[in-house]
Design an enzyme around this catalytic site. Structure first.
Site, PDB file in Angstrom:
ATOM      1  N   TYR A   1      -6.804  -2.625  13.031  1.00  0.00           N
ATOM      2  CA  TYR A   1      -7.674  -1.549  12.536  1.00  0.00           C
ATOM      3  C   TYR A   1      -9.107  -1.723  13.013  1.00  0.00           C
ATOM      4  O   TYR A   1     -10.042  -1.480  12.259  1.00  0.00           O
ATOM      5  CB  TYR A   1      -7.581  -1.484  10.996  1.00  0.00           C
ATOM      6  CG  TYR A   1      -6.234  -0.953  10.541  1.00  0.00           C
ATOM      7  CD1 TYR A   1      -6.017   0.415  10.437  1.00  0.00           C
ATOM      8  CD2 TYR A   1      -5.180  -1.817  10.270  1.00  0.00           C
ATOM      9  CE1 TYR A   1      -4.778   0.923  10.067  1.00  0.00           C
ATOM     10  CE2 TYR A   1      -3.932  -1.327   9.895  1.00  0.00           C
ATOM     11  CZ  TYR A   1      -3.733   0.044   9.792  1.00  0.00           C
ATOM     12  OH  TYR A   1      -2.506   0.549   9.425  1.00  0.00           O
TER      13      TYR A   1
ATOM     14  N   GLU B   1       3.342  -7.964   7.842  1.00  0.00           N
ATOM     15  CA  GLU B   1       2.083  -8.601   7.467  1.00  0.00           C
ATOM     16  C   GLU B   1       2.214  -9.732   6.449  1.00  0.00           C
ATOM     17  O   GLU B   1       1.554  -9.724   5.413  1.00  0.00           O
ATOM     18  CB  GLU B   1       1.103  -7.545   6.934  1.00  0.00           C
ATOM     19  CG  GLU B   1       0.794  -6.489   7.967  1.00  0.00           C
ATOM     20  CD  GLU B   1      -0.422  -5.658   7.631  1.00  0.00           C
ATOM     21  OE1 GLU B   1      -0.805  -5.604   6.459  1.00  0.00           O
ATOM     22  OE2 GLU B   1      -0.996  -5.066   8.559  1.00  0.00           O
TER      23      GLU B   1
ATOM     24  N   GLU C   1       0.823  -0.628  14.043  1.00  0.00           N
ATOM     25  CA  GLU C   1      -0.118   0.128  13.207  1.00  0.00           C
ATOM     26  C   GLU C   1      -1.476   0.150  13.882  1.00  0.00           C
ATOM     27  O   GLU C   1      -1.934  -0.862  14.418  1.00  0.00           O
ATOM     28  CB  GLU C   1      -0.288  -0.504  11.813  1.00  0.00           C
ATOM     29  CG  GLU C   1       0.916  -0.348  10.914  1.00  0.00           C
ATOM     30  CD  GLU C   1       0.686  -0.865   9.491  1.00  0.00           C
ATOM     31  OE1 GLU C   1      -0.474  -0.962   9.046  1.00  0.00           O
ATOM     32  OE2 GLU C   1       1.696  -1.184   8.837  1.00  0.00           O
TER      33      GLU C   1
ATOM     34  N   ASP D   1       0.813  -1.212   0.000  1.00  0.00           N
ATOM     35  CA  ASP D   1       0.000   0.000   0.000  1.00  0.00           C
ATOM     36  C   ASP D   1       0.851   1.269   0.000  1.00  0.00           C
ATOM     37  O   ASP D   1       0.640   2.155   0.812  1.00  0.00           O
ATOM     38  CB  ASP D   1      -0.901  -0.049   1.253  1.00  0.00           C
ATOM     39  CG  ASP D   1      -1.896   1.094   1.314  1.00  0.00           C
ATOM     40  OD1 ASP D   1      -2.401   1.512   0.271  1.00  0.00           O
ATOM     41  OD2 ASP D   1      -2.148   1.577   2.441  1.00  0.00           O
TER      42      ASP D   1
HETATM   43  C1  EVA Z   1      -3.391   0.822   5.775  1.00  0.00           C
HETATM   44  N1  EVA Z   1      -2.391  -1.181   6.670  1.00  0.00           N
HETATM   45  O1  EVA Z   1      -4.347   0.155   5.461  1.00  0.00           O
HETATM   46  C2  EVA Z   1      -2.083   0.126   6.166  1.00  0.00           C
HETATM   47  C3  EVA Z   1      -1.106  -0.002   5.024  1.00  0.00           C
HETATM   48  C4  EVA Z   1       0.157  -0.702   5.546  1.00  0.00           C
HETATM   49  O2  EVA Z   1      -0.784   1.268   4.487  1.00  0.00           O
HETATM   50  C5  EVA Z   1      -1.517  -2.182   6.676  1.00  0.00           C
HETATM   51  O3  EVA Z   1       0.839  -2.648   6.741  1.00  0.00           O
HETATM   52  O4  EVA Z   1      -1.847  -3.173   7.264  1.00  0.00           O
HETATM   53  C6  EVA Z   1      -0.205  -2.112   5.994  1.00  0.00           C
HETATM   54  O5  EVA Z   1       1.149  -0.739   4.582  1.00  0.00           O
HETATM   55  O6  EVA Z   1      -3.441   2.042   5.803  1.00  0.00           O
END
Ligand code: EVA
Length: 608
Positions: free
Chosen positions: A475, A419, A513, A167
């Site tokens: 997330y 990941e 993250e 990404d």
């Molecule tokens: C995202 N999520 O969705 C991020 C990506 C990143 O930019 C991830 O490790 O899980 C990735 O590169 O914003």
């Protein structure tokens, strides 16, 4: 010059360095015909192109910006006559992704991988007191044996297009400084330091590798004052009343390594080094024996116009913002950064988790989404025909990254993958090779980790037992149950955390993250997803979860700034999860973080 060295170029009584950065000439080579047509000696038609920079964002037409295939850079360089008798090399900080280097028409080296430095030995080819011709044939196609991984497709108009499995935009070009070096024939190739503390003193165990047999000595200076001396290719430097390197309170000593032949200095290499220890103990990260809670970012090397090219002005602004917001750590997601960034981290007292470009290890352009939603193709990534070659490339990148960065006080850990699809049988063997290798080659034996994708849980992630600390990319409240569903997201998040609490076995966990896309233009009361208000609510929920689990010892939000990605329905001219905009101005969330990070104690949760 056969002797590989990843030492950062330095000037000294025995070494000369000249920058070759500036305006070079450039041409696309879609047919891959340049070598046959003699472009190694001169490009028939070329345009100007600055170095270092990505070529992509200068163009005003889309075919050029999105160009995929071979491309050429060329310049001339002058070699002074007084350098005769030295070894001459051209050193590239990085060329993305593949490079072949030609000097005066002769191929001098080739390099795979777009994020680490390499030298081209040119002693036997250069003409002294004359200009010499330097050509770089580079290529930015992606495939599944590469780090980062992806593929290349051909459009109906015959043009190639890169399909990243990651990404971030597939920026390409000569991204980092290019330097011409004159080096003594007998020289220092490498050195390493390992620090230990006793009372107010430090012992620095060192090893120097040279390509000769003459005597080696090492001196340590504190400003102008010599504070330690040792003779031999390995030994111990004792420093009394040492001033330690610390978070936000860096202190650097000057190390000078010399090779001598009687009274004559054969080689002299200088480097500034911070003295500190770092370890994991009782579930804490200990810097100089004291607990530290990590707070900061996943970043990218990414900025307007220059793309991924090193820009010291952007580097400076980023550090100022990170200091302002109270951060103390960042991960070099998803590749090793330019060496100048680690030097700044050493100067400014930041902690760095250094990541090898092992990203996109799943067959999908949106691998992180596919994985979390179960759409990822079920082919095990580590049982493919391409796996053996991928492993070789992965090992090579890991070795070069660790050798390049091993003496930085700022570097506290190695991130070995981001990941990966890690549910299939081949995962363990693949991981074990790399985790063992990192331990074997790092003299400081830094902790190793990898960033674990959503839905990769303790019971189905085959590699997690190799990690010295657990790093989660999560997330909840964005990709998983966003908006009004955030209450359910929190409940699911807590269930997952309860599961991890049984699998940590004393290891600390950090978040590498968590984040929510946010348009700086959008405000809405009550919030909706993508608004600045929602970003703050999302963060409140995540921080409440982190705060209620004592084993969470760090939080690196995704991302420091908005960054460019491939175009698509999931991205609004790039990823907007930045706490700062791409122009490095704060979103509302920046003030949220500043309040939190400047008030959390340095050793938050240390006694828990
Ligand atoms: C995202 N999520 O969705 C991020 C990506 C990143 O930019 C991830 O490790 O899980 C990735 O590169 O914003």
């Amino acid at each position: 010059m056969q002797d590989k060295s990843l030492l950062y170029p330095c000037e000294s009584s025995a070494r000369r360095v000249v920058s070759l950065d500036g305006m070079w000439r450039f041409a696309f080579d879609p047919q891959g015909q340049g070598v046959d047509k003699g472009w190694t000696m001169a490009l028939p038609e070329s345009i100007t192109m600055p170095v270092p920079a990505s070529f992509c964002d200068f163009f005003t037409d889309k075919d050029s910006r999105e160009y995929c295939g071979d491309f050429w850079y060329e310049t001339d360089f002058f070699v002074p006559g007084e350098w005769e008798g030295k070894d001459i090399a051209v050193r590239f900080g990085s060329v993305t992704h593949h490079a072949r280097i030609f000097v005066n028409g002769v191929e001098v080296t080739a390099h795979e991988g777009g994020f680490l430095p390499f030298d081209a030995a040119v002693t036997d080819i250069v003409r002294y007191n004359q200009h010499n011709h330097l050509a770089v044939l580079a290529n930015n196609e992606l495939n599944e044996t590469m780090l980062p991984a992806g593929r290349t497709t051909t459009l109906s108009n015959g043009k190639k297009m890169a399909m990243p499995y990651f990404d971030f935009y597939n920026y390409a070009g000569i991204h980092r400084p290019v330097k011409l070096m004159a080096l003594p024939k007998e020289r220092v190739l490498d050195f390493s330091v390992v620090h230990s503390l006793s009372g107010t003193d430090a012992d620095v165990a060192y090893t120097v590798t040279t390509n000769g047999d003459h005597a080696v000595c090492v001196d340590v200076y504190d400003g102008a004052e010599k504070v330690a001396h040792a003779d031999g290719k390995s030994g111990t430097l004792h420093i009394e009343n040492v001033r330690l390197w610390n978070v936000h309170a860096a202190y650097l000593y000057s190390f000078v390594i010399r090779i001598t032949d009687g009274e004559t200095v054969v080689d002299e290499y200088h480097e500034k080094i911070g003295i500190r220890t770092f370890e994991i103990k009782d579930g804490n990260f200990l810097l100089n024996g004291k607990a530290v809670y990590l707070r900061g970012f996943g970043k990218h090397e990414d900025a307007d116009i220059r793309g991924r090219g090193l820009d010291l002005a952007t580097v400076k602004r980023d550090y100022e913002l990170m200091k302002w917001i109270g951060a103390n750590c960042f991960r070099t997601s998803h590749y090793p950064y330019a060496e100048e960034l680690y030097q700044m981290a050493d100067e400014e007292g930041f902690l760095v988790i250094d990541e090898v470009p092992a990203v996109g290890f799943m067959e999908s352009t949106m691998n992180f989404l596919s994985a979390s939603q179960g759409n990822g193709k079920k082919v095990g990534w580590f049982e493919k025909e391409t796996t053996p070659q991928l492993l070789e490339n992965h090992k090579a990148a890991l070795i070069d990254m660790i050798n390049r960065d091993k003496n930085h006080a700022s570097v506290i850990a190695w991130s070995i993958l981001n990941e990966p699809q890690c549910t299939s049988e081949g995962t363990e063997a693949y991981f074990k090779t790399l985790f063992d290798l990192a331990h074997e080659i790092d003299p400081q034996k830094r902790p190793r980790t990898y960033a674990i994708v959503m839905m990769s849980l303790p019971n189905n992630s085959k590699g997690q037992q190799f990690a010295d600390f657990i790093s989660l990319n999560r997330y909840y409240g964005w990709y998983v149950m966003g908006g009004m569903n955030i209450v359910d997201a929190e409940a699911a998040f807590r269930r997952e955390m309860d599961g991890w609490s049984m699998a940590l076995h004393g290891r600390p966990m950090i978040f590498t993250e968590y984040g929510a896309d946010t348009m700086p233009s959008e405000h809405k009361l009550p919030s909706v997803m993508w608004s600045q208000e929602y970003q703050n609510e999302y963060l409140d929920m995540n921080h409440a979860v982190f705060d209620s689990y004592d084993f969470v010892k760090g939080e690196l939000v995704w991302n420091f700034a908005d960054f460019q990605t491939t175009e698509g329905i999931m991205r609004v001219n790039g990823n907007k999860k930045g706490i700062f905009t791409r122009q490095r101005q704060p979103k509302d969330a920046a003030f949220h973080f500043r309040a939190r990070w400047t008030s959390l104690p340095v050793d938050y949760k240390a006694d828990k």
